[in-house]
Design a protein around this motif. Structure first.
Motif, PDB file in Angstrom:
ATOM      1  N   ALA A 172      20.413  20.637  16.838  1.00 50.47           N
ATOM      2  CA  ALA A 172      19.460  20.592  17.997  1.00 50.47           C
ATOM      3  C   ALA A 172      20.095  19.940  19.397  1.00 50.47           C
ATOM      4  O   ALA A 172      19.687  20.566  20.281  1.00 50.47           O
ATOM      5  N   TYR A 173      21.418  19.431  19.043  1.00 44.65           N
ATOM      6  CA  TYR A 173      21.911  19.172  20.428  1.00 44.65           C
ATOM      7  C   TYR A 173      23.099  20.110  20.754  1.00 44.65           C
ATOM      8  O   TYR A 173      23.423  19.973  21.924  1.00 44.65           O
ATOM      9  N   ALA A 174      23.611  20.970  19.766  1.00 43.92           N
ATOM     10  CA  ALA A 174      24.842  21.747  20.131  1.00 43.92           C
ATOM     11  C   ALA A 174      24.566  22.936  21.089  1.00 43.92           C
ATOM     12  O   ALA A 174      23.702  23.817  20.876  1.00 43.92           O
ATOM     13  N   PHE A 175      25.442  23.008  21.843  1.00 45.09           N
ATOM     14  CA  PHE A 175      25.860  24.032  22.776  1.00 45.09           C
ATOM     15  C   PHE A 175      24.616  24.669  23.581  1.00 45.09           C
ATOM     16  O   PHE A 175      24.175  25.939  23.457  1.00 45.09           O
ATOM     17  N   GLY A 176      23.753  23.761  24.262  1.00 43.73           N
ATOM     18  CA  GLY A 176      22.687  24.240  25.070  1.00 43.73           C
ATOM     19  C   GLY A 176      22.802  25.129  26.078  1.00 43.73           C
ATOM     20  O   GLY A 176      22.194  25.798  26.574  1.00 43.73           O
ATOM     21  N   ALA A 177      24.259  25.087  26.664  1.00 44.00           N
ATOM     22  CA  ALA A 177      24.581  25.964  27.814  1.00 44.00           C
ATOM     23  C   ALA A 177      25.417  27.324  27.336  1.00 44.00           C
ATOM     24  O   ALA A 177      25.940  27.445  26.467  1.00 44.00           O
ATOM     25  N   GLU A 178      25.307  28.223  27.989  1.00 42.91           N
ATOM     26  CA  GLU A 178      26.004  29.666  27.730  1.00 42.91           C
ATOM     27  C   GLU A 178      27.624  29.473  28.201  1.00 42.91           C
ATOM     28  O   GLU A 178      27.722  28.777  29.302  1.00 42.91           O
ATOM     29  N   PHE A 179      28.463  30.059  27.769  1.00 38.31           N
ATOM     30  CA  PHE A 179      29.789  30.178  28.035  1.00 38.31           C
ATOM     31  C   PHE A 179      30.105  31.616  28.878  1.00 38.31           C
ATOM     32  O   PHE A 179      29.618  32.662  27.810  1.00 38.31           O
ATOM     33  N   ASN A 180      30.309  31.434  30.058  1.00 34.03           N
ATOM     34  CA  ASN A 180      30.467  33.040  30.673  1.00 34.03           C
ATOM     35  C   ASN A 180      31.612  32.723  31.584  1.00 34.03           C
ATOM     36  O   ASN A 180      31.518  32.061  32.783  1.00 34.03           O
ATOM     37  N   MET A 181      32.837  33.404  31.244  1.00 32.20           N
ATOM     38  CA  MET A 181      33.841  33.438  32.035  1.00 32.20           C
ATOM     39  C   MET A 181      34.554  34.721  31.956  1.00 32.20           C
ATOM     40  O   MET A 181      35.629  34.937  31.373  1.00 32.20           O
ATOM     41  N   PRO A 182      33.829  35.707  32.798  1.00 33.32           N
ATOM     42  CA  PRO A 182      34.260  37.149  32.852  1.00 33.32           C
ATOM     43  C   PRO A 182      35.612  37.251  33.238  1.00 33.32           C
ATOM     44  O   PRO A 182      36.123  36.421  34.085  1.00 33.32           O
ATOM     45  N   GLN A 183      35.940  38.341  32.928  1.00 36.52           N
ATOM     46  CA  GLN A 183      37.489  38.649  33.352  1.00 36.52           C
ATOM     47  C   GLN A 183      37.583  39.072  34.976  1.00 36.52           C
ATOM     48  O   GLN A 183      36.477  39.474  35.500  1.00 36.52           O
ATOM     49  N   TYR A 184      38.427  38.127  35.440  1.00 36.32           N
ATOM     50  CA  TYR A 184      38.636  38.364  37.208  1.00 36.32           C
ATOM     51  C   TYR A 184      39.889  39.179  37.317  1.00 36.32           C
ATOM     52  O   TYR A 184      40.954  38.777  37.037  1.00 36.32           O
ATOM     53  N   GLU A 185      39.944  40.033  38.327  1.00 41.83           N
ATOM     54  CA  GLU A 185      41.130  40.882  38.699  1.00 41.83           C
ATOM     55  C   GLU A 185      41.310  40.634  40.216  1.00 41.83           C
ATOM     56  O   GLU A 185      40.239  40.615  40.977  1.00 41.83           O
ATOM     57  N   THR A 186      42.633  40.322  40.401  1.00 38.90           N
ATOM     58  CA  THR A 186      42.704  40.288  42.029  1.00 38.90           C
ATOM     59  C   THR A 186      44.255  40.490  42.252  1.00 38.90           C
ATOM     60  O   THR A 186      44.899  41.209  41.113  1.00 38.90           O
ATOM     61  N   THR A 187      44.934  40.232  43.343  1.00 38.45           N
ATOM     62  CA  THR A 187      46.318  40.692  43.517  1.00 38.45           C
ATOM     63  C   THR A 187      47.196  39.636  44.051  1.00 38.45           C
ATOM     64  O   THR A 187      46.390  38.384  44.535  1.00 38.45           O
ATOM     65  N   LEU A 188      48.308  39.444  43.632  1.00 36.65           N
ATOM     66  CA  LEU A 188      49.204  38.373  44.346  1.00 36.65           C
ATOM     67  C   LEU A 188      49.323  38.480  45.737  1.00 36.65           C
ATOM     68  O   LEU A 188      49.761  39.711  46.281  1.00 36.65           O
ATOM     69  N   ILE A 189      48.935  37.351  46.307  1.00 40.35           N
ATOM     70  CA  ILE A 189      49.073  37.207  48.097  1.00 40.35           C
ATOM     71  C   ILE A 189      50.789  37.024  48.183  1.00 40.35           C
ATOM     72  O   ILE A 189      51.242  37.707  49.102  1.00 40.35           O
ATOM     73  N   ASN A 190      50.972  36.054  47.472  1.00 37.56           N
ATOM     74  CA  ASN A 190      52.574  35.810  47.777  1.00 37.56           C
ATOM     75  C   ASN A 190      53.230  35.237  46.641  1.00 37.56           C
ATOM     76  O   ASN A 190      52.319  34.871  45.555  1.00 37.56           O
ATOM     77  N   VAL A 191      54.510  35.370  46.348  1.00 40.26           N
ATOM     78  CA  VAL A 191      55.285  34.698  45.335  1.00 40.26           C
ATOM     79  C   VAL A 191      56.458  33.864  45.788  1.00 40.26           C
ATOM     80  O   VAL A 191      57.292  34.556  46.576  1.00 40.26           O
ATOM     81  N   SER A 192      56.694  32.697  45.117  1.00 42.29           N
ATOM     82  CA  SER A 192      57.689  31.981  45.516  1.00 42.29           C
ATOM     83  C   SER A 192      58.093  31.049  44.137  1.00 42.29           C
ATOM     84  O   SER A 192      57.429  30.338  43.536  1.00 42.29           O
ATOM     85  N   GLN A 193      59.401  31.244  43.717  1.00 41.22           N
ATOM     86  CA  GLN A 193      59.952  30.342  42.691  1.00 41.22           C
ATOM     87  C   GLN A 193      59.124  30.274  41.391  1.00 41.22           C
ATOM     88  O   GLN A 193      58.769  29.069  40.991  1.00 41.22           O
ATOM     89  N   GLY A 194      58.710  31.134  40.847  1.00 38.37           N
ATOM     90  CA  GLY A 194      57.887  31.217  39.788  1.00 38.37           C
ATOM     91  C   GLY A 194      56.555  30.894  39.803  1.00 38.37           C
ATOM     92  O   GLY A 194      55.751  30.697  38.826  1.00 38.37           O
ATOM     93  N   THR A 195      56.001  30.740  40.975  1.00 33.21           N
ATOM     94  CA  THR A 195      54.548  30.855  41.288  1.00 33.21           C
ATOM     95  C   THR A 195      54.089  31.689  42.113  1.00 33.21           C
ATOM     96  O   THR A 195      54.590  32.396  42.878  1.00 33.21           O
ATOM     97  N   GLY A 196      52.916  31.893  42.083  1.00 32.26           N
ATOM     98  CA  GLY A 196      52.084  33.007  43.073  1.00 32.26           C
ATOM     99  C   GLY A 196      50.758  32.333  43.531  1.00 32.26           C
ATOM    100  O   GLY A 196      50.259  31.370  42.968  1.00 32.26           O
ATOM    101  N   GLU A 197      50.381  32.955  44.607  1.00 29.50           N
ATOM    102  CA  GLU A 197      48.788  32.426  45.189  1.00 29.50           C
ATOM    103  C   GLU A 197      48.031  33.842  44.907  1.00 29.50           C
ATOM    104  O   GLU A 197      48.531  35.029  45.336  1.00 29.50           O
ATOM    105  N   ILE A 198      46.898  33.672  44.661  1.00 32.90           N
ATOM    106  CA  ILE A 198      45.791  34.420  44.484  1.00 32.90           C
ATOM    107  C   ILE A 198      44.532  34.023  45.332  1.00 32.90           C
ATOM    108  O   ILE A 198      44.273  32.967  45.709  1.00 32.90           O
ATOM    109  N   THR A 199      43.525  34.948  45.666  1.00 38.35           N
ATOM    110  CA  THR A 199      42.344  34.403  46.180  1.00 38.35           C
ATOM    111  C   THR A 199      41.450  33.930  44.890  1.00 38.35           C
ATOM    112  O   THR A 199      41.310  34.115  43.724  1.00 38.35           O
TER     113      THR A 199
END
Length: 243
Positions: free
Chosen positions: A13-40
């Motif tokens: 009765a209590y379990a999981f009343g909300a939906e799980f929705n994390m769709p796939q997200y595609e974007t591009t790397l804006i910049n890269v530095s020392q093993g990390t990157g930035e995206i929108t």
């Protein structure tokens, strides 16, 4: 028996009343530095979300060259950390040696339509599967078989990562007393949590039909877990000390 059935119905009765929705997200790397990157940034990703970096080689050819994990979100941008992507690795083939660069495609929430499931008993396992029909849950027998073969009655984060990789799975769902959590199977960061009811009884280390998972006679450091909720809260970093 009636008490157990009543508690299970309360859990449902209590379990999981909300939906799980994390769709796939595609974007591009804006910049890269020392093993990390930035995206929108996007509201569909969270700190701990993971995915892959795709490099275009031209002539329609592209390949996964790295794994990406979201480490922070701020002011419309998100930071990602690059890691080796070994889910599809084969001993006969070398790992890609091309490093992520600006303009490469990033695909986050990768394989988030498939999840391992860690449940304390068969009834709650069934309830979770019904509560999230949009997720393909990998049967816990596969995880139980891996642990039994490797004599691991005390599963670690790395054990679950390997099970995820073997089954092309991006998420793990862990049902605990009073709470259910979707976490990224690589980073093990909780992504969504749901309030639930009480757990009536536990099968350790989690529900499967594999049976008792034994350790090696001379292995004194890998005994079975004694407290289901404490163990999995620890793995998820929900307690003060992280593993």
């Amino acid at each position: 028996m009636k008490r157990i059935l009543l508690i299970l119905s309360v859990f449902l009765a209590y379990a999981f009343g909300a939906e799980f929705n994390m769709p796939q997200y595609e974007t591009t790397l804006i910049n890269v530095s020392q093993g990390t990157g930035e995206i929108t940034d996007s509201p569909t990703i969270a700190v701990g979300s993971s995915g892959v970096v795709m490099h275009n080689f031209g002539s329609g050819a592209s390949s996964i060259i790295a794994r990406a994990v979201v480490t922070q979100k701020s002011a419309g941008k998100a930071q990602v950390r690059f890691e080796v992507f070994d889910m599809l690795s084969q001993k006969a083939l070398p790992l890609p040696k091309i490093l992520p660069a600006s303009g490469d495609k990033v695909i986050l929430n990768f394989l988030y339509d498939r999840a391992l499931i860690v449940a304390p008993n068969a009834e709650i396992y069934e309830q979770v599967c019904k509560a999230f029909p949009g997720i393909t849950f990998i049967h816990p027998d596969l995880g139980g078989a891996y642990l039994s073969y490797n004599r691991k009655p005390n599963p670690s984060r790395d054990d679950f990562r390997k099970i995820c990789a073997q089954n092309s799975t991006g998420l793990i769902f862990i049902a605990m007393d009073g709470e259910g959590v979707f976490a990224d199977c690589g980073s093990f960061k909780p992504l969504r949590s749901f309030k639930s009811g009480k757990v009536a009884y536990y099968q350790l280390p989690f529900y499967s039909r594999v049976g008792e998972i034994k350790t090696l006679i001379w292995d004194f450091t890998n005994g079975p877990i004694s407290d289901y909720d404490k163990h999995y809260r620890y793995l998820l970093g929900l307690d003060s000390d992280e593993k």
